[in-house]
Write a protein that holds these residues in place. Structure first.
Motif, short mmCIF file in Angstrom:
data_model
loop_
_atom_site.label_atom_id
_atom_site.label_comp_id
_atom_site.label_asym_id
_atom_site.label_seq_id
_atom_site.Cartn_x
_atom_site.Cartn_y
_atom_site.Cartn_z
N SER A 1 10.46 0.21 -1.24
CA SER A 1 9.33 0.61 -0.39
C SER A 1 8.90 2.04 -0.73
O SER A 1 7.71 2.35 -0.77
N CYS B 1 10.99 -2.21 5.63
CA CYS B 1 10.85 -3.24 4.60
C CYS B 1 11.55 -4.50 5.09
O CYS B 1 12.64 -4.43 5.64
N MET C 1 6.68 -2.88 4.54
CA MET C 1 6.53 -3.56 3.26
C MET C 1 7.17 -4.95 3.38
O MET C 1 8.28 -5.07 3.88
N MET D 1 2.15 -4.04 1.77
CA MET D 1 2.55 -3.03 2.75
C MET D 1 1.42 -2.89 3.74
O MET D 1 0.28 -2.60 3.38
#
Length: 183
Positions: free
Chosen positions: A24, A75, A114, A137
């Motif tokens: 990320s 993430c 993300m 993202m």
């Protein structure tokens, strides 16, 4: 679209959560670089900041010289591409909510999630044309967070799928950061 596994991650490698954090940050670095921006890294994120995105531009307004904004990154490997709807949901804990939305922040904050495939071997695809990152993202300004009611420990955020973290989006967020002191 079929995703081909390009490699296997050997046992003993970084834990997947650490790999997710690193990819990320790498995504943000690539997008910021393409937008002519730079990143300030933090050794810890106790302040609710993973990276600060900074511009070297003078936007010719009060507070507009070398503006910046903070990013809190998350993430996940949820299957977002096939999910129905125009939004992506994420639950944020109370301390993070308060840090990202604090009214006295000197630098605006943005929250970004993300979304990647679960298998690390398909996160990236390499060919003669370049590298394809199989990820999205999504972002939401801290100022756009819904209020966290007193006593509530978390809040589910709704991130519009139109809020993709692209070079254009970063430049828009930077322009907004440059104008935060404008009357």
């Amino acid at each position: 679209m079929t995703m081909t596994v390009t490699h296997a991650v050997p046992d003993g490698s970084l834990p997947q959560s650490a790999m997710q954090e690193e990819i990320s940050k790498a995504y943000v670095h690539m997008v910021a670089s393409a937008a002519g921006l730079t990143l300030l890294d933090w050794k810890t994120d106790y302040a609710g900041i993973d990276v600060t995105v900074k511009s070297l531009v003078d936007y010719q307004c009060v507070g507009g010289y070398q503006p910046q904004f903070d990013l809190q990154l998350k993430c996940t490997y949820q299957d977002n591409n096939s999910a129905a709807g125009d939004t992506f949901s994420w639950s944020v804990d109370g301390p993070t909510h308060r840090k990202v939305t604090h009214p006295n922040r000197s630098v605006p904050a943005t929250f970004a999630v993300m979304v990647i495939p679960e298998e690390p071997g398909v996160w990236l695809s390499h060919n003669k044309e370049g590298v394809l990152a199989r990820s999205h993202m999504y972002w939401l300004r801290g100022s756009d967070f819904p209020e966290l009611p007193a006593g509530q420990k978390s809040k589910t955020l709704t991130l519009p799928k139109t809020n993709l973290m692209t070079a254009s989006a970063m430049l828009m967020l930077m322009k907004e950061a440059s104008e935060r002191f404008a009357a």
